[in-house]
Design a protein around this motif. Structure first.
Motif, PDB file in Angstrom:
ATOM      1  N   MET B   1       0.940  -1.277  -0.091  1.00 39.37           N
ATOM      2  CA  MET B   1      -0.078   0.026   0.124  1.00 39.37           C
ATOM      3  C   MET B   1       0.665   1.259  -0.098  1.00 39.37           C
ATOM      4  O   MET B   1       2.048   1.019   0.074  1.00 39.37           O
ATOM      5  N   LEU B   2       0.138   2.582   0.219  1.00 43.06           N
ATOM      6  CA  LEU B   2       0.811   3.712  -0.006  1.00 43.06           C
ATOM      7  C   LEU B   2       1.560   4.337   1.278  1.00 43.06           C
ATOM      8  O   LEU B   2       0.664   4.065   2.366  1.00 43.06           O
ATOM      9  N   SER B   3       2.457   4.365   1.497  1.00 39.62           N
ATOM     10  CA  SER B   3       3.171   4.766   2.748  1.00 39.62           C
ATOM     11  C   SER B   3       3.116   6.442   2.864  1.00 39.62           C
ATOM     12  O   SER B   3       2.566   7.017   2.040  1.00 39.62           O
ATOM     13  N   SER B   4       3.445   6.823   4.037  1.00 39.69           N
ATOM     14  CA  SER B   4       3.370   8.167   4.529  1.00 39.69           C
ATOM     15  C   SER B   4       3.865   9.113   3.467  1.00 39.69           C
ATOM     16  O   SER B   4       3.884  10.138   2.988  1.00 39.69           O
ATOM     17  N   ALA B   5       5.270   8.639   3.131  1.00 42.82           N
ATOM     18  CA  ALA B   5       6.204   9.172   2.051  1.00 42.82           C
ATOM     19  C   ALA B   5       5.673   9.181   0.779  1.00 42.82           C
ATOM     20  O   ALA B   5       5.591  10.297  -0.058  1.00 42.82           O
ATOM     21  N   ASP B   6       4.957   8.210   0.331  1.00 45.67           N
ATOM     22  CA  ASP B   6       4.128   8.224  -0.838  1.00 45.67           C
ATOM     23  C   ASP B   6       3.091   9.358  -1.002  1.00 45.67           C
ATOM     24  O   ASP B   6       3.140   9.981  -1.904  1.00 45.67           O
ATOM     25  N   TRP B   7       2.340   9.520   0.147  1.00 49.88           N
ATOM     26  CA  TRP B   7       1.331  10.592   0.228  1.00 49.88           C
ATOM     27  C   TRP B   7       2.054  11.567   0.280  1.00 49.88           C
ATOM     28  O   TRP B   7       1.449  12.774  -0.334  1.00 49.88           O
ATOM     29  N   ALA B   8       3.279  11.820   1.077  1.00 50.32           N
ATOM     30  CA  ALA B   8       3.622  13.149   1.080  1.00 50.32           C
ATOM     31  C   ALA B   8       4.122  13.428  -0.747  1.00 50.32           C
ATOM     32  O   ALA B   8       3.945  14.753  -1.118  1.00 50.32           O
ATOM     33  N   ALA B   9       4.485  12.564  -1.233  1.00 52.23           N
ATOM     34  CA  ALA B   9       4.952  12.790  -2.638  1.00 52.23           C
ATOM     35  C   ALA B   9       3.863  13.242  -3.693  1.00 52.23           C
ATOM     36  O   ALA B   9       3.874  14.256  -4.243  1.00 52.23           O
ATOM     37  N   ILE B  10       2.736  12.659  -3.409  1.00 50.67           N
ATOM     38  CA  ILE B  10       1.280  12.856  -3.999  1.00 50.67           C
ATOM     39  C   ILE B  10       0.933  14.190  -3.862  1.00 50.67           C
ATOM     40  O   ILE B  10       0.625  15.049  -4.660  1.00 50.67           O
ATOM     41  N   SER B  11       1.053  14.736  -2.435  1.00 47.26           N
ATOM     42  CA  SER B  11       0.248  15.833  -2.213  1.00 47.26           C
ATOM     43  C   SER B  11       1.270  16.979  -2.693  1.00 47.26           C
ATOM     44  O   SER B  11       0.855  17.937  -3.227  1.00 47.26           O
ATOM     45  N   LEU B  12       2.666  16.850  -2.707  1.00 46.41           N
ATOM     46  CA  LEU B  12       3.493  17.584  -3.139  1.00 46.41           C
ATOM     47  C   LEU B  12       3.304  17.797  -4.685  1.00 46.41           C
ATOM     48  O   LEU B  12       3.503  18.743  -5.326  1.00 46.41           O
ATOM     49  N   THR B  13       3.007  16.908  -5.633  1.00 44.66           N
ATOM     50  CA  THR B  13       2.907  16.902  -6.889  1.00 44.66           C
ATOM     51  C   THR B  13       1.559  17.444  -7.208  1.00 44.66           C
ATOM     52  O   THR B  13       1.858  18.455  -7.967  1.00 44.66           O
ATOM     53  N   LEU B  14       0.610  17.412  -6.455  1.00 39.50           N
ATOM     54  CA  LEU B  14      -0.724  18.232  -6.853  1.00 39.50           C
ATOM     55  C   LEU B  14      -0.577  19.361  -6.560  1.00 39.50           C
ATOM     56  O   LEU B  14      -0.934  20.558  -7.357  1.00 39.50           O
ATOM     57  N   LYS B  15       0.254  19.880  -5.569  1.00 39.09           N
ATOM     58  CA  LYS B  15       0.424  21.305  -5.012  1.00 39.09           C
ATOM     59  C   LYS B  15       1.571  21.935  -6.349  1.00 39.09           C
ATOM     60  O   LYS B  15       0.821  23.003  -6.906  1.00 39.09           O
ATOM     61  N   LEU B  16       2.417  21.329  -6.550  1.00 41.04           N
ATOM     62  CA  LEU B  16       3.391  21.910  -7.576  1.00 41.04           C
ATOM     63  C   LEU B  16       2.484  21.916  -8.964  1.00 41.04           C
ATOM     64  O   LEU B  16       2.520  22.975  -9.725  1.00 41.04           O
ATOM     65  N   ALA B  17       1.595  20.954  -9.452  1.00 38.32           N
ATOM     66  CA  ALA B  17       0.841  20.975 -10.755  1.00 38.32           C
ATOM     67  C   ALA B  17       0.019  22.082 -10.621  1.00 38.32           C
ATOM     68  O   ALA B  17      -0.479  23.019 -11.503  1.00 38.32           O
ATOM     69  N   SER B  18      -0.780  22.261  -9.413  1.00 41.60           N
ATOM     70  CA  SER B  18      -1.901  23.338  -9.375  1.00 41.60           C
ATOM     71  C   SER B  18      -1.139  24.655  -9.388  1.00 41.60           C
ATOM     72  O   SER B  18      -1.654  25.553 -10.238  1.00 41.60           O
ATOM     73  N   LEU B  19      -0.315  24.799  -8.677  1.00 44.57           N
ATOM     74  CA  LEU B  19       0.331  26.164  -8.532  1.00 44.57           C
ATOM     75  C   LEU B  19       0.815  26.510 -10.023  1.00 44.57           C
ATOM     76  O   LEU B  19       0.714  27.610 -10.622  1.00 44.57           O
TER      77      LEU B  19
END
Lengths: 248, 224
Positions: B1-19
């Motif tokens: 499953m997804l680890s906390s590091a994976d989730w951090a990467a996902i939220s960072l990616t979404l933040k980067l792409a949105s901005l």
């Protein structure tokens, strides 16, 4: 559109070339400078051709397990070749230690790193570069050193990771990281630092970096692969290896 | 499953792409407008510069950014003089890289949409005494809507898919520069194939949904 027969011609052409006394070597990034010199001598002395790919040891492990065409592997540790040996991916009995690596804390700026590494405790820098500790043995040694010094937790937010030890050095060389841990061989030639300032980390701060070489299953029975291993054990190659600060 | 590091990467990616998408809509719209209506001799040159990232390998951008944004590069010296430090290894650095890297994916569809409007509606607006600014907001923008939708979706998706530039200037820092594509690379290098599968599979699904949305919202994206 490339027609199938043209593609087939290209593919068969390259495989013909590969048979012509050529050895495909996967080389840990820390050894990229010495292997270039050794390969040049090797080609001159034996007539074989050496094709070199450099990268992170862990990355090569994954590639070799998945069918990469390398015939000889010069690892940055002894663990990875041992694992490949146990998995039957090597030629049994071919493994040997070709160099023992040393870790250095290095900065491109003269005078930035002091002779005792106190600069780490002061922490007056924005970025500390090292190789990914999970895939690169020198990265793992760097983390061990930071923990031994008791500064790992306080410096963690300043760590930037290169995908391998070459990238870790490149971050420092371009000045983007003020300092970082690299292999001595990357910044050492003939008894002195090639540039910048450095602290040679004492050997008891980290587990010895014994670097093993091995003939891979692809290199079985290949004259060029065997010749290269023999050449690495010879005096000429050993002199080059020592000149980069390795022990043998 | 997804680890906390994976989730951090996902939220960072979404933040980067949105901005990145937001910035590109703000910066890219005037550029697209200019490219659509200018008679300047510079038009081909500027158009080519905007489209460069379509052609250049990401390593070219990564290499120059590492040198120019570093402490010895002129951009780096400028940002240091402003007291901002240097950009490599920071989220801001990735944002700047992403804006440059995804620029053509936003500018081109918007430019095409502006060009498709043609001079007629704008002339009509002018004869009705609409100011150029009002014409732009009341006539051009609504008519170019499909181009904006296409541009926003492509800009977002292309930033999510960014890898080479981030690998070269990011430094693999959790929560700051370790985006999903880099995290997948890490998992593969570290032989953590199960983790890699979860993230990589997720990317396939997400990318499909994004493109599906694009084609549902805009059946003819090329026409803008």
């Amino acid at each position: 559109m490339i027609r199938p027969f043209i593609l087939a011609a290209i593919l068969s052409g390259t495989s013909l070339l590969a048979n012509a006394d050529e050895v495909q070597i996967a080389v840990a990034a820390n050894f990229s400078a010495p292997i270039k010199l050794i390969a040049a001598d090797f080609e001159k002395d034996t007539g074989h051709k050496a094709v070199i790919a450099t990268g992170a040891t862990g990355a090569f492990y994954a590639q070799i397990r998945n069918g990469a065409p390398f015939e000889v592997f010069l690892s940055a540790d002894d663990e990875t070749p041992t694992k490949l040996e146990a998995e039957g991916k090597t030629v049994a009995g071919s493994r040997f230690t070709y160099a023992v690596g040393k870790l250095v804390l290095w900065s491109a700026k003269p005078g930035f790193v002091d002779a005792k590494g106190e600069v780490l405790k002061k922490g007056e820098f924005a970025h500390l570069s090292l190789a990914n500790p999970k895939t690169a043995p020198y990265g793992a040694a760097a983390v061990e050193t930071l923990k031994k010094l008791g500064v790992f937790d306080s410096l963690q937010s300043k760590i930037v990771q290169g995908e391998n030890i070459s990238q870790a050095q490149q971050f420092i060389a371009t000045g983007n990281a003020e300092l970082g841990f690299v292999a001595l061989s990357q910044v050492w030639k003939d008894g002195k630092l090639t540039s910048g300032s450095g602290w040679l980390v004492p050997a008891d701060f980290y587990a010895p970096i014994k670097q093993d070489a091995v003939i891979l299953a692809n290199g079985k029975g290949k004259a060029a692969a065997e010749a290269l291993i023999k050449y690495l054990k010879g005096d000429k190659a050993r002199a080059v290896i020592k000149s980069f600060g390795y022990e043998i | 499953m997804l680890s906390s590091a994976d989730w951090a990467a996902i939220s960072l990616t979404l933040k980067l792409a949105s901005l990145t998408t937001l910035l590109l809509l703000l910066i890219g719209t005037p550029i697209a407008w200019w490219l659509a209506y200018t008679r300047s001799k510079l038009k081909p040159a500027i158009g080519a510069v905007v489209s460069l990232p379509l052609v250049l390998p990401p390593t070219v951008l990564g290499f120059y950014m590492l040198l120019l944004m570093g402490p010895n590069g002129w951009i780096g010296q400028f940002t240091q003089a402003l007291g901002l430090g240097t950009l490599p290894f920071t989220f801001t650095g990735l944002l700047v890289a992403s804006v440059l890297y995804s620029m053509p994916f936003v500018v081109q569809p918007v430019q095409n949409a502006f060009e498709a409007i043609g001079p007629r509606p704008l002339e009509v607006a002018a004869t009705l005494r609409a100011s150029p600014l009002k014409t732009f907001f009341a006539v051009a923008l609504p008519l170019a809507r499909p181009g904006f939708i296409t541009g926003a979706i492509l800009g977002f998706a292309h930033t999510v898919g960014e890898f080479g530039v981030v690998l070269m200037i990011g430094g693999n820092i959790p929560g700051k520069t370790r985006v999903v594509s880099v995290q997948i690379f890490n998992h593969v290098e570290e032989m953590e194939y199960l983790h890699a599968h979860w993230l990589a599979g997720g990317m396939v699904v997400l990318s499909f949904l994004v493109l599906l949305a694009l084609y549902v919202l805009n059946p003819n994206p090329r026409k803008g």
